[in-house]
Design an enzyme around this catalytic site. Structure first.
Site: not given
Lengths: 554, 394
Positions: B192, B150
């Site tokens: 991301c 992440h």
């Protein structure tokens, strides 16, 4: 709210912590008074005037807080958050990396033994040959120094291998024609000369002297080529390098240098027997190594140490299953995923020697050529052994594989290919010390550039120690280039430079975004900083007011 | 607060551009892979299966375990919520068990930290670190670096506890370049806002690619209803699809450019990014690199021709002779030194020595003694003072 009240509140803040506690109380009292009595606010009851001693005390309190913050807090904060950076001799380190401190010119001493010649004649021959050597312009990086041995006797038993500083001995013998051969056991160039070709004392050039110079040159040609290759690939800028590397040899040299392993004091040799089926299940590897490889390993002892282990793996499937292996197949023959070829033993790099028994063969381009082995650069080599009749592989069947491995080992170690064996070894010593010297220098340069490029990296004092030690040994190595001590010093220098560069504590997160810094400092600086600054401001304000009043009065 | 590090970035960039570029030969001799997953916990199953699928791919193409550094922060195979214990799948068809029986995790669990990752790249490790956990590359090594987890704008979270910044990553690569620890790097990141992670890299010979632009999320591909969570991310899925179908073995001639061209928004649902400008030779050179240069293990073998065995034997005989000569020389030398110092060994009679306790380090020995003595004296003085003060009462 009326202005005197605000003024008083200001005073309350200004007088520090205890005063500010009493301020709301005063305010509350005030309100009660004004509510109870409906008198106009002009006659509101004011606190008793402050004595000048109190005002002074309050100033002192504020000043002492600031004094503590500035003189104790700030230095402590600065000291504890500063990154320690030891002083590195940056300019010297860059000089080493740029090759300004030590020009890698090898003074090679060539001793001349000429028992059949008069002293004068020999001296003269040497002078002319020396001159011929020095005028050869396409032979840089080397200074061949001819010399007569101190005891010019005809004693043939003088052992040249014991004089470590002498790279080569020329033995001049009278003969019919000018010819030269390298002695197979000793670093000796045996030259025969027709007696008529000895120059007269007056002549400045001579056919035999030129011949001698050319022979010497060709003896050291390969070493010189390797050395210029090393210099060309090093960090030394090209204008510092001795010019004149022949470009045509660079291609093959580059291939050979790519193949050879990085220098290490110790190598770990792993001998593995992989079989495609249940047999053979044992081999006489110890005897075979003792017999066919040990002598070479012994010979290499001054340069490298070796540790050895062996293994046998049954039912080992190779990466390629086709019967005839093409050259492309060979590169994926090693089944890296399943064969246990990476022993994590010790810190030494591993050289793998794999004997595979199976009925696969190598298909070469031409039909006549056959081969059973191939070399994998920087990794090791593989030998395909046709299945032996019994389950045990005797040592004489292993002779060919081990001999092949031995020659592969030499080329993996970067041994030059031409010349007699002792010459190749002494060349290897020189090449390796030059290599280590260059690598240590380039490490120092990298460290210097890094410490400039990353200003937030910490540099502990052990790094500075390592750099100092490394440079000390580099100087020693440079002082007697070409000898075995030089190799030893270069090795220490390289190890120290590596240790300094890879210092364990020179790591950690170097970059913190500003948001992080704000979040770390705000909870501390907010509660402490606001009263401090406000106190100082109101104290200044009060001081100005007092001055104005004083001016008005006077 | 010292914010100067930002100001120094342009200087740093300039210095790296102006620094003399060492000559690098075109060929590489070894391939390494650094595969890093950075998230824990069951719902991040897909990140671990991303990493394990990449692991399987590079292993399939011949990079040995000793040259793969695998960092897995969690053990999904042994998670109690795993309906298929001991396995990890990256596809709901569950055809390939990624965990298998031949997997070598180098850094696991809480060992996966930013510090360890940077230590790995820069090789700043202690002597206690085994060789299998180190990145032992040189200037002839191609490295494939894959990261997933992440992330956000210019950071990638490690284990919910810390994060690596794009600057730290860039500095680590620069340290590697300075020490000539790589030949070429393919940096691939699936997270991301992944493209921000490689935006700060400034070292040469790096091809970088990421799954999504700034302010874009990177999405998972599909979930397995029996496993109960998403099993793979889109970007990794389509990378793998290309590698499985087009790069069957080491003879494949597919290039890096062809892989990058296969990324589309329709497939990945985010804008995958590519960075070529660091590569020497620019876009064209970078695009023309074979995929097997990074995912496979190319060995340029040298086949021996028909050899005459006599040469080898001669060499053996020679080395035997030389070894003998050396031995004789050494013996002579020893004899000579013995003769010159005959009675040297006489006085060193075996004296009974009492072994004293040896301190581990002898630095600051005197300081320590002094501190001890002072403390002792202080205690004595206190005691004396105490008894002096007590004396008048009695």
């Amino acid at each position: 709210m009326s202005s005197p009240l605000a003024d008083r509140l200001d005073h309350g803040v200004a007088s520090g912590i205890d005063a500010s506690a009493s301020a709301p109380a005063a305010e509350a009292d005030d309100n009660q008074v004004s509510n109870r009595s409906s008198q106009p606010p002009a006659v509101r009851k004011l606190p008793p005037p402050e004595s000048s001693a109190d005002t002074r005390r309050r100033s002192l309190v504020v000043a002492s807080f600031w004094f503590i913050v500035l003189c104790l807090g700030l230095p402590i904060w600065w000291k504890t958050t500063t990154i320690y950076r030891a002083n590195l001799p940056l300019s010297q380190m860059t000089d080493w990396a740029d090759g300004k401190t030590c020009s890698p010119v090898f003074p090679l001493q060539v001793s001349v033994e000429a028992p059949a010649l008069q002293d004068g004649e020999a001296q003269n021959l040497m002078r002319i040959t020396q001159y011929a050597l020095e005028t050869m312009t396409d032979f840089p990086g080397y200074r061949l120094q001819l010399e007569m041995p101190q005891t010019t006797t005809a004693d043939q038993t003088t052992d040249p291998s014991r004089e470590s500083n002498t790279a080569l001995t020329i033995r001049l013998q009278p003969g019919d024609v000018a010819a030269s051969t390298l002695h197979p056991h000793l670093p000796v160039l045996e030259v025969t000369y027709p007696p008529s070709s000895i120059p007269s004392p007056e002549s400045s050039s001579n056919g035999f002297a030129t011949y001698l110079a050319t022979q010497l040159r060709s003896t050291f040609a390969e070493e010189q080529a390797i050395m210029s290759y090393l210099l060309a690939t090093s960090s030394i800028p090209s204008d510092q390098q001795p010019q004149g590397s022949s470009l045509d040899t660079t291609e093959s040299l580059s291939k050979r240098m790519t193949r050879s392993l990085k220098y290490s004091g110790t190598y770990h040799l792993t001998f593995s027997l992989f079989t495609s089926g249940p047999a053979p299940s044992s081999w006489d590897i110890e005897a075979a190594i003792d017999q066919y490889m040990k002598p070479v390993l012994d010979m290499l002892k001054p340069i490298h140490n070796f540790t050895i282990d062996t293994q046998v793996q049954l039912y080992a499937a190779p990466g390629v299953h086709s019967q005839v292996l093409s050259k492309e197949d060979l590169s994926s023959f090693i089944n890296a995923a399943e064969w246990p070829l990476s022993p994590g033993i010790g810190g030494a790099p591993t050289v793998n020697f794999v004997v595979f028994t199976g009925n696969q063969t190598i298909g070469m381009d031409s039909e006549t050529e056959t081969s059973q082995s191939w070399l994998i650069p920087q990794w090791g080599s593989v030998y395909l052994l046709s299945p032996p009749p019994a389950t045990h592989v005797p040592s004489d069947l292993l002779k060919q594989p081990i001999l092949t491995f031995t020659s592969h080992l030499l080329s993996l170690l970067g041994t030059p290919q031409s010349g007699s064996l002792p010459m190749r070894l002494s060349t290897l010593t020189r090449i390796r010390s030059a290599d280590l010297l260059l690598r240590a220098s380039s490490s120092l340069g990298s460290l210097a550039r890094l410490s400039l490029a990353l200003p937030s990296i910490s540099i502990p004092s052990s790094v500075a120690d390592g750099v100092a030690k490394s440079m000390h040994h580099l100087e020693l190595a440079c002082a007697n280039l070409g000898s075995t001590e030089s190799l030893e010093h270069a090795r220490i220098a390289e190890a120290e430079a590596e240790r300094a560069f890879f210092e364990k504590s020179m790591v950690g997160q170097l970059y913190f975004p500003d948001e992080h810094k704000v979040t770390v400092y705000l909870p501390l600086l907010g509660p402490v900083g606001v009263p401090l600054v406000m106190g100082l401001l109101s104290e200044l304000k009060a001081w100005r007011q007092r001055r104005q009043q004083k001016a008005k009065l006077s | 607060m010292r914010l100067s590090s930002i100001l120094q970035l342009p200087v740093l960039l300039a210095s790296s551009l102006l620094a003399p570029i060492p000559h690098v030969a075109a060929e590489h001799t070894s391939n390494w892979a650094v595969l890093v997953g950075t998230s824990r916990f069951w719902f991040n199953y897909r990140h671990l299966s991303n990493v394990l699928s990449m692991y399987r791919t590079v292993k399939r193409l011949g990079i040995p375990d000793s040259q793969i550094i695998l960092m897995l922060p969690d053990d999904m195979a042994c998670n109690p919520r795993n309906a298929f214990p001991g396995t990890v799948y990256s596809n709901s068809d569950r055809a390939v068990d990624l965990y298998g029986d031949n997997i070598e995790v180098d850094y696991r669990g809480y060992e996966v930290t930013v510090e360890n990752f940077i230590r790995l790249l820069t090789d700043r490790v202690g002597d206690e670190m085994p060789r299998s956990k180190r990145l032992l590359t040189d200037d002839r090594s191609n490295i494939f670096v894959y990261m997933t987890g992440h992330g956000g704008n210019e950071f990638l979270k490690f284990q919910d506890a810390e994060e690596i910044g794009a600057f730290d990553l860039a500095d680590a690569f620069e340290q590697m370049w300075e020490k000539r620890r790589y030949h070429e790097i393919l940096f691939m990141i699936d997270t991301c806002q992944a493209n921000t992670m490689y935006s700060k890299i400034y070292s040469p010979n790096i091809i970088a690619t990421g799954s999504s632009e700034l302010d874009q999320s990177s999405y998972s591909h599909h979930a397995d209803n029996d496993v109960g969570v998403a099993v793979i991310d889109r970007y990794t899925y389509y990378n793998l699809e290309f590698l499985e179908s087009e790069v069957q073995d080491l003879s494949s001639k597919k290039t890096v450019g062809e892989l990058f061209d296969s990324y589309t928004y329709e497939k990945i649902h985010s804008h995958a990014g590519v960075r070529y400008d660091l590569f020497r030779g620019g876009t064209d050179a970078a695009r023309s690199r074979l995929l097997t240069d990074f995912f496979g293990n190319i060995q340029n073998v040298e086949v021996d021709g028909a050899k005459n065995t006599t040469m080898d034997e001669e060499m053996l005989a020679l080395s035997k002779t030389i070894a003998q000569l050396r031995e004789i020389a050494a013996e002579e030398e020893a004899a000579a030194s013995n003769a010159s110092q005959p009675a040297k060994s006489e006085p060193t009679r075996s004296q009974k020595k009492i072994q004293l306790a040896k301190p581990l380090t002898d630095e600051n020995w005197w300081t320590k003694k002094l501190v001890g003595a002072t403390a002792l004296a202080g205690c004595t003085a206190l005691w004396a003072l105490g008894s002096y003060l007590e004396a008048p009462r009695n």
